[in-house]
Design a protein around this motif. Structure first.
Motif, mmCIF file in Angstrom:
data_model
loop_
_atom_site.group_PDB
_atom_site.id
_atom_site.type_symbol
_atom_site.label_atom_id
_atom_site.label_comp_id
_atom_site.label_asym_id
_atom_site.label_seq_id
_atom_site.Cartn_x
_atom_site.Cartn_y
_atom_site.Cartn_z
ATOM 1 N N TYR A 552 0.852 -1.184 0.000
ATOM 2 C CA TYR A 552 0.000 0.000 0.000
ATOM 3 C C TYR A 552 0.891 1.238 0.000
ATOM 4 O O TYR A 552 1.895 1.287 0.697
ATOM 5 C CB TYR A 552 -0.892 0.045 1.247
ATOM 6 C CG TYR A 552 -1.739 -1.182 1.472
ATOM 7 C CD1 TYR A 552 -3.043 -1.236 1.013
ATOM 8 C CD2 TYR A 552 -1.234 -2.281 2.161
ATOM 9 C CE1 TYR A 552 -3.840 -2.351 1.229
ATOM 10 C CE2 TYR A 552 -2.013 -3.410 2.378
ATOM 11 C CZ TYR A 552 -3.316 -3.435 1.910
ATOM 12 O OH TYR A 552 -4.082 -4.546 2.135
ATOM 13 N N TYR A 553 0.476 2.261 -0.751
ATOM 14 C CA TYR A 553 1.291 3.467 -0.861
ATOM 15 C C TYR A 553 0.574 4.630 -0.181
ATOM 16 O O TYR A 553 -0.496 5.065 -0.610
ATOM 17 C CB TYR A 553 1.543 3.809 -2.338
ATOM 18 C CG TYR A 553 2.441 5.004 -2.549
ATOM 19 C CD1 TYR A 553 3.824 4.869 -2.508
ATOM 20 C CD2 TYR A 553 1.915 6.265 -2.783
ATOM 21 C CE1 TYR A 553 4.663 5.958 -2.698
ATOM 22 C CE2 TYR A 553 2.741 7.360 -2.975
ATOM 23 C CZ TYR A 553 4.109 7.204 -2.932
ATOM 24 O OH TYR A 553 4.939 8.280 -3.113
ATOM 25 N N GLU A 554 1.145 5.115 0.906
ATOM 26 C CA GLU A 554 0.712 6.334 1.594
ATOM 27 C C GLU A 554 -0.736 6.294 2.091
ATOM 28 O O GLU A 554 -1.346 7.340 2.300
ATOM 29 C CB GLU A 554 0.918 7.568 0.699
ATOM 30 C CG GLU A 554 2.378 7.904 0.478
ATOM 31 C CD GLU A 554 2.575 9.275 -0.157
ATOM 32 O OE1 GLU A 554 1.590 9.841 -0.668
ATOM 33 O OE2 GLU A 554 3.708 9.781 -0.133
ATOM 34 N N ALA A 555 -1.281 5.127 2.262
ATOM 35 C CA ALA A 555 -2.611 4.975 2.863
ATOM 36 C C ALA A 555 -2.768 3.503 3.209
ATOM 37 O O ALA A 555 -2.032 2.641 2.709
ATOM 38 C CB ALA A 555 -3.723 5.441 1.925
ATOM 39 N N ASN A 556 -3.741 3.190 4.062
ATOM 40 C CA ASN A 556 -3.903 1.815 4.500
ATOM 41 C C ASN A 556 -5.048 1.118 3.773
ATOM 42 O O ASN A 556 -5.709 1.689 2.905
ATOM 43 C CB ASN A 556 -4.095 1.756 6.020
ATOM 44 C CG ASN A 556 -5.341 2.515 6.487
ATOM 45 O OD1 ASN A 556 -6.253 2.795 5.701
ATOM 46 N ND2 ASN A 556 -5.369 2.865 7.768
ATOM 47 N N SER A 557 -5.289 -0.130 4.163
ATOM 48 C CA SER A 557 -6.335 -0.914 3.512
ATOM 49 C C SER A 557 -7.721 -0.325 3.746
ATOM 50 O O SER A 557 -8.601 -0.429 2.879
ATOM 51 C CB SER A 557 -6.288 -2.354 4.020
ATOM 52 O OG SER A 557 -7.256 -3.144 3.377
ATOM 53 N N TRP A 558 -7.938 0.288 4.894
ATOM 54 C CA TRP A 558 -9.213 0.952 5.137
ATOM 55 C C TRP A 558 -9.474 2.008 4.056
ATOM 56 O O TRP A 558 -10.592 2.155 3.567
ATOM 57 C CB TRP A 558 -9.216 1.608 6.523
ATOM 58 C CG TRP A 558 -9.694 0.703 7.613
ATOM 59 C CD1 TRP A 558 -8.958 -0.206 8.303
ATOM 60 C CD2 TRP A 558 -11.028 0.633 8.128
ATOM 61 N NE1 TRP A 558 -9.746 -0.853 9.226
ATOM 62 C CE2 TRP A 558 -11.022 -0.354 9.146
ATOM 63 C CE3 TRP A 558 -12.220 1.290 7.848
ATOM 64 C CZ2 TRP A 558 -12.158 -0.687 9.872
ATOM 65 C CZ3 TRP A 558 -13.357 0.967 8.570
ATOM 66 C CH2 TRP A 558 -13.324 -0.018 9.564
ATOM 67 N N ALA A 559 -8.443 2.751 3.692
ATOM 68 C CA ALA A 559 -8.608 3.794 2.676
ATOM 69 C C ALA A 559 -8.824 3.205 1.297
ATOM 70 O O ALA A 559 -9.768 3.566 0.585
ATOM 71 C CB ALA A 559 -7.382 4.710 2.673
ATOM 72 N N TYR A 560 -7.933 2.291 0.887
ATOM 73 C CA TYR A 560 -7.999 1.785 -0.482
ATOM 74 C C TYR A 560 -9.226 0.916 -0.731
ATOM 75 O O TYR A 560 -9.633 0.734 -1.890
ATOM 76 C CB TYR A 560 -6.712 1.036 -0.825
ATOM 77 C CG TYR A 560 -5.585 1.968 -1.174
ATOM 78 C CD1 TYR A 560 -5.632 2.729 -2.338
ATOM 79 C CD2 TYR A 560 -4.476 2.115 -0.341
ATOM 80 C CE1 TYR A 560 -4.613 3.608 -2.664
ATOM 81 C CE2 TYR A 560 -3.452 2.989 -0.659
ATOM 82 C CZ TYR A 560 -3.528 3.733 -1.823
ATOM 83 O OH TYR A 560 -2.526 4.606 -2.150
ATOM 84 N N SER A 561 -9.823 0.406 0.326
ATOM 85 C CA SER A 561 -11.039 -0.396 0.140
ATOM 86 C C SER A 561 -12.219 0.432 -0.346
ATOM 87 O O SER A 561 -13.217 -0.119 -0.820
ATOM 88 C CB SER A 561 -11.400 -1.113 1.454
ATOM 89 O OG SER A 561 -10.423 -2.086 1.785
ATOM 90 N N TRP A 562 -12.140 1.754 -0.232
ATOM 91 C CA TRP A 562 -13.216 2.637 -0.688
ATOM 92 C C TRP A 562 -12.991 3.193 -2.090
ATOM 93 O O TRP A 562 -13.858 3.886 -2.619
ATOM 94 C CB TRP A 562 -13.351 3.848 0.246
ATOM 95 C CG TRP A 562 -13.727 3.566 1.662
ATOM 96 C CD1 TRP A 562 -12.952 3.712 2.770
ATOM 97 C CD2 TRP A 562 -15.017 3.129 2.136
ATOM 98 N NE1 TRP A 562 -13.659 3.388 3.906
ATOM 99 C CE2 TRP A 562 -14.932 3.026 3.547
ATOM 100 C CE3 TRP A 562 -16.230 2.811 1.509
ATOM 101 C CZ2 TRP A 562 -15.996 2.622 4.336
ATOM 102 C CZ3 TRP A 562 -17.296 2.412 2.291
ATOM 103 C CH2 TRP A 562 -17.180 2.318 3.692
ATOM 104 N N ASN A 563 -11.849 2.928 -2.708
ATOM 105 C CA ASN A 563 -11.447 3.746 -3.860
ATOM 106 C C ASN A 563 -12.108 3.411 -5.185
ATOM 107 O O ASN A 563 -12.104 4.235 -6.089
ATOM 108 C CB ASN A 563 -9.919 3.714 -4.030
ATOM 109 C CG ASN A 563 -9.230 4.814 -3.258
ATOM 110 O OD1 ASN A 563 -8.311 5.440 -3.741
ATOM 111 N ND2 ASN A 563 -9.687 5.060 -2.040
#
Length: 758
Positions: A552-563
């Motif tokens: 993950y780059y500069e954010a966590n799985s919580w963030a990328y799960s919304w993208n």
């Protein structure tokens, strides 16, 4: 730095008229701009002087021996120069700080010895004007045109010697130890019989690991100097005066420059720069700031251009000075880059526009909007790939996906046509989607595949439909590649390429292949995680934030799960339905969710830009309003620490601007999520006699209280959806009439925002 750069675009062209007009552009709005907003605490805003999208960004370079001055500015330290070239609001590593002057007092025996001079008091500035005072009592005032700058020096009356140093080797240094510091590789400096000087410098590296690039300069002093000397210097032997009036160096270890001494206390210096030649640099300064130009006339012309081209595009009846400053400061900083370098492209000959210094795109001008799209496509024609970022005429670095695809898709669905060759644009997008770029040179922080352009992890994406850990930033790339492929679907559909559209729509769903339904965190199940051919890999969704070499780059799985917002309906199903999604979004903003006093939501970076607005997809528009307003009011201000993180070339300011407007655009779609405007009245000039008028009644007129929507009319009709489309109010103009109140009510019963990939 930016991840998933969005294109937030309005077609603004003609200035508004005003009964209180000052000049042809209407009222002077520049006093509302705080040029020092976000200059400390990691905002990295550039406080110096520039025109909209101007090549010259003239400002101070501060040096403290330990801190990276990304835009040249630090609140402490000594002046190492006042240079013509800077970036705006970026992180990673400093870039430019080239074509510099430094005023010095007294006898200077070693001018090319990395001299610095202290600061006296705080710098001051406004749109088109910057002023600093050195510890030696020299006042330095700055202003600029598009390709030239003007300095006004005031030396102390009893000065023992008034000197101005031109050091060709000057660059902004980097202290981060990442191998991204800039290098000086040689140059030239020549004083001519009429007193003006010319030269060039060669430099490389920086954030995008660029190879050698050359900038040319041409300088004039509008005061006679008593002596003008050319110097050559090395760290070992010091500076040596040249017997001739010129010097050349093809080695980075040998610096060249000049020292000019004046017998009068006030000196005007005018300098032009060019990416093409010395002659073009001289032509630029002569055309834009000719001899005899009054310093203050350059200041006033700069203000006029900002007023007419940018600030006058949005007007409001609001009287709150803080809100006005946030509005117009945001407009200002989002128009400093990319740089309009049309006619100054050293890489190839073309009749197309040319823009560089690209990190994110935030466009408010239809002419510039079209030009920038054409420029992206022309870069592909000649360099082989669209740029995900670009500076010093070189692509890089690519942190995740090939996100210029998103930019082109957004422009296409919003009707940008004009002189854009969309068949070429689509071919450029297909190149990103189908051909992995060569990994030469390899990035020492991520040597697995190219970080300069395109999609380095395509081999896995094409053969597996997901990305394994053999490629760095695998989860980030997978999420972003899905969004990129959705962009190709949008353009392929519009160009009636049905087979391609089907292929890329299916590929845009591949983010699902990283979804582990059994991954749990804080009572919730299902997250995007790394995987290989054997299955999902273990991860901690709260603490798995990484950098270049991580999943993950500069954010966590919580963030990328919304993208993957293009597939939002399916995402909601995977997360357990609307109620669980609402609870999950609430958890993003819950204090202590990370095991400390912090919250999961990170306002400092783009991966979470959309999170506060996603409540609209589960029919809780009121929570989108309250969450986004909380973020805006808590993390943004007009002071030097007024940004929550790097401006990222205007990204932060544009997020705030849309919050003030009351809409949130979904990149690559025609959808705008509705939240709530700050002001009682706001008018956006869309060009060609089209306007969007936004009014609100029942609120406090400043967005602090009573901001919940009670009802809405769009173009005079009652509106019950929590979203609208581009053609509702932007394509031909329109009206939004909000009724606001202190409590949330259920005013929406229409269909939810579209989810095209679901």
């Amino acid at each position: 730095m930016a991840v998933l750069p969005a294109l937030l675009a309005l077609g603004l062209l003609e200035p508004l008229a005003s009964a209180a007009a000052v000049g042809h552009y209407g009222p002077d709005l520049t006093p509302h701009v705080s040029v020092f907003q976000g200059t400390i605490a990691g905002g990295n805003n550039f406080p110096g002087v520039a025109r909209p999208f101007g090549v010259v960004k003239l400002g101070p370079d501060l040096y403290d021996g330990r801190s990276d001055a990304y835009s040249g500015y630090l609140s402490t330290g000594n002046f190492s120069g006042f240079s013509m070239m800077h970036e705006q609001g970026t992180g990673g590593a400093p870039k430019y700080g080239t074509v510099s002057q430094l005023p010095l007092v007294g006898n200077i025996s070693q001018p090319l010895s990395h001299l610095t001079v202290g600061r006296s008091g705080a710098d001051s500035g406004s749109v088109g004007y910057y002023r600093a005072t050195t510890a030696q009592g020299v006042s330095v005032e700055l202003s600029a045109s598009a390709h030239a700058g003007i300095y006004r020096y005031s030396f102390p009356r009893a000065s023992p010697g008034n000197n101005i140093l031109v050091d060709v080797s000057h660059v902004l240094p980097s202290f981060r130890g990442m191998g991204l510091g800039q290098n000086y590789e040689g140059g030239s400096f020549e004083i001519f019989p009429d007193g003006h000087y010319e030269g060039h410098g060669v430099y490389n590296n920086g954030w995008n690991e660029a190879p050698d690039w050359t900038i040319y300069f041409c300088g004039h002093f509008d005061a006679p100097y008593t002596t003008g000397k050319v110097y050559v210097g090395t760290d070992e032997s010091g500076s040596v005066e040249q017997p001739s009036k010129s010097a050349n160096s093809s080695s980075g270890s040998t610096r060249v420059g000049g020292l000019f001494t004046f017998g009068r206390p006030e000196v005007i210096s005018r300098v032009g720069i060019s990416w093409i030649s010395r002659e073009k640099a001289c032509s630029n300064v002569q055309e834009e700031i000719p001899r005899g130009t009054r310093f203050m006339s350059v200041v006033e012309d700069t203000k006029a251009e900002w007023n007419s081209k940018v600030l006058s595009k949005i007007t409001t009846t609001a009287g709150n000075q803080t809100s006005l400053s946030l509005l117009y400061t945001s407009l200002y900083f989002m128009h400093l880059i990319p740089t309009n370098q049309t006619g100054e492209n050293p890489g190839w000959t073309s009749t197309e526009p040319y823009y560089q210094d690209i990190f994110t795109f935030w466009v408010l001008q239809p002419t510039a909007y079209e030009e920038q799209i054409r420029s992206l496509i022309d870069i592909w024609r000649h360099d082989g790939y669209l740029p995900d970022a670009r500076s010093s005429n070189y692509n890089g670095r690519t942190q995740g996906g090939s996100n210029a695809d998103n930019v082109l898709a957004d422009a296409y669905v919003k009707g940008v046509r004009g002189a854009v060759n969309w068949e070429d644009g689509y071919r450029a997008m297909v190149k990103d989607a189908e051909v992995a770029p060569p990994n030469d040179p390899a990035d020492p922080m991520a040597s697995d595949s190219s970080t300069h352009e395109g999609r380095g992890a395509l081999p896995d994406w094409l053969s597996l439909g997901y990305i394994t850990p053999r490629f760095t930033r695998a989860v980030t790339r997978a999420v972003e590649y899905s969004c990129n492929d959705f962009g190709l679907y949008q353009v392929a559909s519009g160009l009636e390429k049905a087979d391609d559209a089907d292929k890329y729509l299916n590929r845009s769903r591949n983010w699902r292949n990283h979804w582990n339904p059994n991954a749990t965190s804080l009572g919730f199940s299902g997250f995007v995680v790394p995987r290989d051919e054997s299955g999902f890999l273990s991860t901690d969704p709260v603490h798995d934030t990484g950098y270049w070499g991580d999943p993950y780059y500069e954010a966590n799985s919580w963030a990328y799960s919304w993208n993957s917002i293009h597939d939002m309906k399916h995402m909601i199903d995977l997360m357990g339905g609307p109620e669980r999604v609402r609870d999950r979004l609430d958890t993003m903003f819950k204090e202590g969710a990370t095991g400390s006093s912090g919250i999961l939501f990170d306002p400092t970076n783009e991966p979470m830009f959309n999170v506060p607005y996603l409540y609209n997809y589960v029919d809780r528009q009121d929570l989108s309003v309250s969450r986004s307003r909380q973020v805006a009011k808590q993390y943004y201000g007009i002071g030097t620490n007024g940004l929550p993180g790097n401006s990222d070339a205007g990204a932060m300011e544009t997020w705030l601007l849309w919050n003030m407007i009351g809409l949130y655009p979904i990149t690559g779609q025609t959808t705008f999520l509705i939240h709530s405007p700050w002001f009682e009245s706001l008018t956006i000039d869309l060009g060609n006699n089209k306007k969007l008028h936004i009014t609100s009644t029942g609120g406090d007129g400043n967005g602090d209280t009573d901001f919940y929507v009670q009802s809405l009319k769009v173009n005079g009709r009652k509106w019950t959806k929590n979203w609208l489309s581009w053609n509702d109010v932007f394509e031909n103009g329109g009206t939004l009439e909000f009724q606001l109140g202190s409590t949330a009510v259920n005013w929406t019963n229409g269909e939810l925002p579209p989810s095209p990939a679901s």
